[in-house]
Design a protein around this motif. Structure first.
Motif, PDB file in Angstrom:
ATOM      1  N   VAL A 187       0.852  -1.192   0.000  1.00 13.30           N
ATOM      2  CA  VAL A 187       0.000   0.000   0.000  1.00 13.30           C
ATOM      3  C   VAL A 187       0.883   1.235   0.000  1.00 13.30           C
ATOM      4  CG1 VAL A 187      -1.794   1.257   1.240  1.00 13.30           C
ATOM      5  CG2 VAL A 187      -1.756  -1.245   1.308  1.00 13.30           C
ATOM      6  N   ILE A 188       0.587   2.148  -0.906  1.00 11.93           N
ATOM      7  CA  ILE A 188       1.241   3.451  -0.927  1.00 11.93           C
ATOM      8  C   ILE A 188       0.179   4.468  -0.550  1.00 11.93           C
ATOM      9  CG2 ILE A 188       2.463   5.159  -2.323  1.00 11.93           C
ATOM     10  CD1 ILE A 188       3.346   2.786  -4.121  1.00 11.93           C
ATOM     11  N   ALA A 189       0.400   5.165   0.549  1.00  9.62           N
ATOM     12  CA  ALA A 189      -0.599   6.105   1.066  1.00  9.62           C
ATOM     13  C   ALA A 189      -0.034   7.521   1.074  1.00  9.62           C
ATOM     14  CB  ALA A 189      -1.018   5.711   2.476  1.00  9.62           C
ATOM     15  N   SER A 190      -0.885   8.472   0.706  1.00  9.18           N
ATOM     16  CA  SER A 190      -0.484   9.879   0.767  1.00  9.18           C
ATOM     17  C   SER A 190      -0.399  10.305   2.234  1.00  9.18           C
ATOM     18  CB  SER A 190      -1.492  10.746   0.028  1.00  9.18           C
ATOM     19  OG  SER A 190      -2.739  10.726   0.706  1.00  9.18           O
ATOM     20  N   SER A 191       0.215  11.442   2.472  1.00 16.18           N
ATOM     21  CA  SER A 191       0.353  11.943   3.844  1.00 16.18           C
ATOM     22  C   SER A 191      -1.002  12.179   4.495  1.00 16.18           C
ATOM     23  CB  SER A 191       1.161  13.234   3.850  1.00 16.18           C
ATOM     24  OG  SER A 191       2.476  12.981   3.437  1.00 16.18           O
ATOM     25  N   SER A 192      -1.971  12.666   3.720  1.00 13.32           N
ATOM     26  CA  SER A 192      -3.296  12.927   4.289  1.00 13.32           C
ATOM     27  C   SER A 192      -4.011  11.627   4.650  1.00 13.32           C
ATOM     28  CB  SER A 192      -4.139  13.746   3.313  1.00 13.32           C
ATOM     29  OG  SER A 192      -4.320  13.041   2.102  1.00 13.32           O
ATOM     30  N   THR A 193      -3.849  10.607   3.855  1.00 11.90           N
ATOM     31  CA  THR A 193      -4.509   9.328   4.130  1.00 11.90           C
ATOM     32  C   THR A 193      -3.776   8.553   5.221  1.00 11.90           C
ATOM     33  OG1 THR A 193      -5.322   9.235   1.872  1.00 11.90           O
ATOM     34  CG2 THR A 193      -5.324   7.181   3.080  1.00 11.90           C
ATOM     35  N   TRP A 194      -2.480   8.789   5.372  1.00  8.78           N
ATOM     36  CA  TRP A 194      -1.687   8.079   6.376  1.00  8.78           C
ATOM     37  C   TRP A 194      -2.297   8.248   7.769  1.00  8.78           C
ATOM     38  CZ3 TRP A 194       2.072   4.592   5.730  1.00  8.78           C
ATOM     39  CH2 TRP A 194       2.830   4.223   6.838  1.00  8.78           C
ATOM     40  N   GLY A 195      -2.851   9.411   8.034  1.00  6.86           N
ATOM     41  CA  GLY A 195      -3.472   9.667   9.326  1.00  6.86           C
ATOM     42  C   GLY A 195      -4.716   8.831   9.586  1.00  6.86           C
ATOM     43  N   CYS A 196      -5.277   8.233   8.554  1.00  6.68           N
ATOM     44  CA  CYS A 196      -6.461   7.378   8.700  1.00  6.68           C
ATOM     45  C   CYS A 196      -6.108   5.934   9.016  1.00  6.68           C
ATOM     46  CB  CYS A 196      -7.309   7.421   7.425  1.00  6.68           C
ATOM     47  SG  CYS A 196      -8.063   9.012   7.113  1.00  6.68           S
ATOM     48  N   LEU A 197      -4.839   5.596   9.013  1.00  8.62           N
ATOM     49  CA  LEU A 197      -4.424   4.224   9.314  1.00  8.62           C
ATOM     50  C   LEU A 197      -4.338   4.057  10.832  1.00  8.62           C
ATOM     51  CD1 LEU A 197      -1.704   3.819   6.558  1.00  8.62           C
ATOM     52  CD2 LEU A 197      -4.026   2.887   6.563  1.00  8.62           C
ATOM     53  N   THR A 198      -5.489   3.926  11.429  1.00  6.41           N
ATOM     54  CA  THR A 198      -5.616   3.902  12.885  1.00  6.41           C
ATOM     55  C   THR A 198      -6.191   2.559  13.332  1.00  6.41           C
ATOM     56  OG1 THR A 198      -7.856   4.775  12.767  1.00  6.41           O
ATOM     57  CG2 THR A 198      -6.060   6.394  12.905  1.00  6.41           C
ATOM     58  N   GLY A 199      -6.461   2.462  14.614  1.00  5.58           N
ATOM     59  CA  GLY A 199      -7.092   1.272  15.155  1.00  5.58           C
ATOM     60  C   GLY A 199      -8.457   1.016  14.551  1.00  5.58           C
ATOM     61  N   ARG A 200      -9.184   2.079  14.261  1.00  7.23           N
ATOM     62  CA  ARG A 200     -10.498   1.926  13.629  1.00  7.23           C
ATOM     63  C   ARG A 200     -10.357   1.319  12.236  1.00  7.23           C
ATOM     64  NH1 ARG A 200     -15.163   3.139  15.144  1.00  7.23           N
ATOM     65  NH2 ARG A 200     -14.506   4.620  16.702  1.00  7.23           N
ATOM     66  N   ALA A 201      -9.341   1.748  11.495  1.00  5.27           N
ATOM     67  CA  ALA A 201      -9.093   1.159  10.174  1.00  5.27           C
ATOM     68  C   ALA A 201      -8.732  -0.312  10.314  1.00  5.27           C
ATOM     69  CB  ALA A 201      -7.987   1.920   9.457  1.00  5.27           C
ATOM     70  N   SER A 202      -7.981  -0.642  11.353  1.00  3.75           N
ATOM     71  CA  SER A 202      -7.613  -2.038  11.586  1.00  3.75           C
ATOM     72  C   SER A 202      -8.845  -2.887  11.878  1.00  3.75           C
ATOM     73  CB  SER A 202      -6.629  -2.139  12.748  1.00  3.75           C
ATOM     74  OG  SER A 202      -6.394  -3.482  13.060  1.00  3.75           O
ATOM     75  N   ARG A 203      -9.731  -2.357  12.698  1.00  6.76           N
ATOM     76  CA  ARG A 203     -10.955  -3.098  12.996  1.00  6.76           C
ATOM     77  C   ARG A 203     -11.805  -3.264  11.749  1.00  6.76           C
ATOM     78  NH1 ARG A 203     -10.470   0.046  17.581  1.00  6.76           N
ATOM     79  NH2 ARG A 203     -11.987   1.578  16.886  1.00  6.76           N
ATOM     80  N   SER A 204     -11.911  -2.210  10.938  1.00  5.42           N
ATOM     81  CA  SER A 204     -12.702  -2.300   9.701  1.00  5.42           C
ATOM     82  C   SER A 204     -12.087  -3.273   8.708  1.00  5.42           C
ATOM     83  CB  SER A 204     -12.830  -0.924   9.044  1.00  5.42           C
ATOM     84  OG  SER A 204     -13.581  -0.066   9.851  1.00  5.42           O
ATOM     85  N   SER A 205     -10.760  -3.374   8.723  1.00  2.00           N
ATOM     86  CA  SER A 205     -10.091  -4.309   7.810  1.00  2.00           C
ATOM     87  C   SER A 205     -10.076  -5.721   8.382  1.00  2.00           C
ATOM     88  CB  SER A 205      -8.661  -3.858   7.528  1.00  2.00           C
ATOM     89  OG  SER A 205      -7.820  -4.109   8.634  1.00  2.00           O
ATOM     90  N   MET A 206     -10.614  -5.884   9.588  1.00  2.00           N
ATOM     91  CA  MET A 206     -10.628  -7.166  10.293  1.00  2.00           C
ATOM     92  C   MET A 206      -9.211  -7.698  10.512  1.00  2.00           C
ATOM     93  SD  MET A 206     -13.903  -9.073   8.727  1.00  2.00           S
ATOM     94  CE  MET A 206     -15.530  -8.426   9.014  1.00  2.00           C
TER      95      MET A 206
END
Length: 80
Positions: free
Chosen positions: A49-68
């Motif tokens: 995964v290549i993420a922009s700086s703005s999207t990098w901030g969305c890689l949180t615990g909530r994203a982990s839960r949503s990605s299972m």
């Protein structure tokens, strides 16, 4: 004492160490959406995964839960 929660953030790997196919994330602002995209992309074969700086901030615990938890099986690179 016990640990109730464990939160880990992705580590930015060198771009040269990532394997195709790549998932490019840019302009996303919702962690749940990011997690769902990561989960779907993983099952479609994306492992990098290549993420922009703005999207990098969305890689949180909530994203982990949503990605299972599938996001922990992927490698990330933060683009400037």
């Amino acid at each position: 004492r016990t640990c109730t929660y464990l939160l880990a953030f992705p580590y930015s790997h060198l771009l040269s160490t990532l394997q195709p196919p790549f998932l490019l994330l840019d302009g996303l602002e919702n962690s749940r959406n990011v997690g769902q995209i990561l989960r779907t992309a993983y099952h479609m074969g994306a492992r990098s995964v290549i993420a922009s700086s703005s999207t990098w901030g969305c890689l949180t615990g909530r994203a982990s839960r949503s990605s299972m938890g599938w996001m922990y099986h992927m490698r990330f690179h933060r683009s400037p």
